[in-house]
Design an enzyme around this catalytic site. Structure first.
Site, PDB file in Angstrom:
ATOM      1  N   SER A   1     110.511  15.277  49.985  1.00 45.35           N
ATOM      2  CA  SER A   1     110.081  16.311  49.041  1.00 45.35           C
ATOM      3  C   SER A   1     111.197  17.295  48.773  1.00 45.35           C
ATOM      4  O   SER A   1     111.977  17.630  49.680  1.00 45.35           O
ATOM      5  CB  SER A   1     108.887  17.065  49.630  1.00 45.35           C
TER       6      SER A   1
ATOM      7  N   TYR B   1     105.731  22.291  56.847  1.00 49.81           N
ATOM      8  CA  TYR B   1     105.652  21.085  56.019  1.00 49.81           C
ATOM      9  C   TYR B   1     107.071  20.600  55.669  1.00 49.81           C
ATOM     10  O   TYR B   1     107.419  19.434  55.846  1.00 49.81           O
ATOM     11  CB  TYR B   1     104.837  21.376  54.749  1.00 49.81           C
TER      12      TYR B   1
ATOM     13  N   LYS C   1     109.286  17.088  56.775  1.00 52.13           N
ATOM     14  CA  LYS C   1     109.963  16.136  55.874  1.00 52.13           C
ATOM     15  C   LYS C   1     111.439  16.004  56.265  1.00 52.13           C
ATOM     16  O   LYS C   1     111.998  14.904  56.294  1.00 52.13           O
ATOM     17  CB  LYS C   1     109.838  16.589  54.417  1.00 52.13           C
TER      18      LYS C   1
HETATM   19  N1  UFG Z   1     101.202  28.529  40.354  1.00 55.09           N
HETATM   20  C1  UFG Z   1     100.425  29.508  39.758  1.00 55.09           C
HETATM   21  N2  UFG Z   1      99.079  29.507  39.978  1.00 55.09           N
HETATM   22  C2  UFG Z   1      98.468  28.574  40.780  1.00 55.09           C
HETATM   23  C3  UFG Z   1      99.258  27.575  41.377  1.00 55.09           C
HETATM   24  C4  UFG Z   1     100.629  27.589  41.150  1.00 55.09           C
HETATM   25  O1  UFG Z   1     100.943  30.358  39.038  1.00 55.09           O
HETATM   26  O2  UFG Z   1      97.235  28.634  40.950  1.00 55.09           O
HETATM   27  C5  UFG Z   1     102.638  28.503  40.066  1.00 55.09           C
HETATM   28  C6  UFG Z   1     103.514  28.625  41.304  1.00 55.09           C
HETATM   29  O3  UFG Z   1     103.739  29.966  41.617  1.00 55.09           O
HETATM   30  C7  UFG Z   1     104.766  27.873  40.865  1.00 55.09           C
HETATM   31  C8  UFG Z   1     104.233  26.775  39.949  1.00 55.09           C
HETATM   32  O4  UFG Z   1     102.942  27.231  39.526  1.00 55.09           O
HETATM   33  O5  UFG Z   1     105.587  28.718  40.101  1.00 55.09           O
HETATM   34  C9  UFG Z   1     104.070  25.433  40.643  1.00 55.09           C
HETATM   35  O6  UFG Z   1     103.296  25.608  41.832  1.00 55.09           O
HETATM   36  P1  UFG Z   1     102.702  24.352  42.626  1.00 55.09           P
HETATM   37  O7  UFG Z   1     101.905  24.910  43.759  1.00 55.09           O
HETATM   38  O8  UFG Z   1     102.030  23.424  41.700  1.00 55.09           O
HETATM   39  O9  UFG Z   1     103.996  23.618  43.119  1.00 55.09           O
HETATM   40  P2  UFG Z   1     105.134  24.113  44.102  1.00 55.09           P
HETATM   41  O10 UFG Z   1     106.399  23.978  43.360  1.00 55.09           O
HETATM   42  O11 UFG Z   1     104.868  25.400  44.738  1.00 55.09           O
HETATM   43  O12 UFG Z   1     104.941  23.043  45.259  1.00 55.09           O
HETATM   44  C10 UFG Z   1     105.324  21.719  45.070  1.00 55.09           C
HETATM   45  C11 UFG Z   1     104.522  20.787  45.971  1.00 55.09           C
HETATM   46  C12 UFG Z   1     104.749  21.103  47.398  1.00 55.09           C
HETATM   47  C13 UFG Z   1     106.209  21.171  47.669  1.00 55.09           C
HETATM   48  C14 UFG Z   1     106.880  22.111  46.698  1.00 55.09           C
HETATM   49  C15 UFG Z   1     108.352  22.251  46.849  1.00 55.09           C
HETATM   50  O13 UFG Z   1     103.151  20.885  45.694  1.00 55.09           O
HETATM   51  O14 UFG Z   1     104.182  20.103  48.197  1.00 55.09           O
HETATM   52  O15 UFG Z   1     106.643  21.646  45.387  1.00 55.09           O
HETATM   53  O16 UFG Z   1     108.987  21.097  46.438  1.00 55.09           O
HETATM   54  F1  UFG Z   1     106.387  21.637  48.914  1.00 55.09           F
END
Ligand code: UFG
Length: 344
Positions: free
Chosen positions: A131, A155, A159
């Site tokens: 990841s 997490y 990885k």
């Molecule tokens: N976000 C919101 N509201 C929400 C959920 C997310 O504004 O309800 C925003 C987050 O702040 C971020 C973007 O949407 O800016 C993406 O968030 P996600 O949670 O969808 O994805 P992340 O990038 O945080 O996480 C993903 C994977 C994880 C991994 C991470 C880092 O889901 O497993 O990428 O690679 F760890």
């Protein structure tokens, strides 16, 4: 044609990859304990491909399950496993902070047990679900594979530890063929709307949350942070269509089986960033529904921008993404609309 073991093959990325591999003519054995997935996904994969797969129900922590998976002769077609694609694992950042030992056990110990079973069976080819989370707070984007690995939660550490374990095996001279694929943000669904992402409870991730708001299951989206240094102040990510990702696994596998033993460590992403509000707008257009949202504080642990440099994967695998944010939203919406409660 190869006989492939997919651990966690009933999950979101596993099920789409199983479909791509069956359609490519491979034999597929899925090992899954269904703790965060549904057997229905596998039924639908078989329906869509018109082919059957073998199932070993159980977890990596159970020696009898591993024994069966590696050809204890218990299932119909039998035969040795040529390669493993290792999806099985836990993936919720917040849960990993609350229960770190669970992550070290399931993700790290589970992988070690799998690798021992592979070694015993003489199967030394593995594609591992890594990841982009292991880059932590990236210093720059786009991110290249040689950038620092600096996880910021258990997490991510799990990885990074498995990647390390695999790299150590490659140093033994025992002809391991390994691809650690660092996924960026996998989203979307198969265009049929028959298989897709089915998170349990309140989704942590942006895409499933947005689709549940659009379908009326949740009232509004909270946008975490509107003061990031990005074009509209909201966080930017590299969203990759799950079918592109599935095809990336197929390409990695083909490369490992064709070339001499090696360790490949590759970013799988599109190389393009989209903000939270870009996603909201694209989803509204694809669904014809409105997605009400509220701007709230930043979420702890988030980075402003995480985008892949995917050029090494293009060079080594001859693979790149071909699907756009519009494709992602259209296919994600088709899945959400046809399955408002997922597989339940
Ligand atoms: N976000 C919101 N509201 C929400 C959920 C997310 O504004 O309800 C925003 C987050 O702040 C971020 C973007 O949407 O800016 C993406 O968030 P996600 O949670 O969808 O994805 P992340 O990038 O945080 O996480 C993903 C994977 C994880 C991994 C991470 C880092 O889901 O497993 O990428 O690679 F760890």
């Amino acid at each position: 044609m190869a006989r492939l073991l997919l651990t966690g093959g009933a999950g979101f990325i596993g099920s789409h990859t199983a479909l791509v591999l069956l359609e490519a003519g491979h034999e597929v054995v899925v090992l899954d304990d269904f703790r965060n997935s549904s057997p229905k996904a596998l039924e639908r994969v078989q329906e869509l491909s018109g082919r059957s797969l073998d199932l070993v129900a159980g977890s990596l922590g159970d020696p009898a399950t591993l024994e069966r998976a590696f050809g204890g002769g218990l299932y119909s077609r039998g035969g040795a496993i040529d390669a493993v694609i290792h999806f099985a694992g836990l993936k919720a950042v917040g849960e990993s902070v609350r229960h770190p030992l669970l992550y070290w056990d399931v993700n790290v110990n589970g992988s070690r047990l799998l690798l021992e079973a592979m070694d015993r069976a003489g199967c030394r080819t593995i594609v591992f679900s890594s990841s982009a989370t292991l880059y932590g707070m990236p210093e720059r984007t786009p991110i290249v594979e040689t950038d620092a690995v600096r996880p910021i939660n258990p997490y991510g550490h799990s990885k990074a530890a498995v990647e390390r374990m695999l790299a150590d095996l490659c140093e033994t001279g025992a002809d391991w063929r390994v691809a650690s694929l660092r996924y960026f943000n996998p989203v979307g669904a198969h265009p049929s709307g028959r298989i897709g992402e089915d998170p349990e409870g309140i989704p942590n991730n942006l895409f499933p949350f947005v689709s549940q708001v659009a379908v009326g299951r949740r009232p509004e989206l909270q946008v975490f942070g509107s003061d990031w240094p990005t074009h509209d102040g909201t966080g930017m990510r590299d969203y990759i269509h799950v079918m592109d990702l599935a095809e990336g696994h197929r390409a990695a596998l083909d490369t490992l089986l064709r070339e001499p033993p090696q360790l490949l460590t590759l970013n799988l992403g599109s190389g393009r960033g989209h903000s939270v509000l870009d996603v909201v707008r694209a989803f509204e257009i694809a669904s014809g529904r409105s997605v009400p949202y509220r701007l709230v504080d930043r979420r702890p642990g988030d980075a402003a921008e995480t985008v892949a440099d995917p050029s090494l994967a293009a060079e080594r695998l001859g693979w790149r993404t071909s699907r756009s944010l519009e494709d992602i939203c259209r296919d994600g919406w088709a899945w959400q609309q046809a399955n408002p409660s997922g597989y339940r």
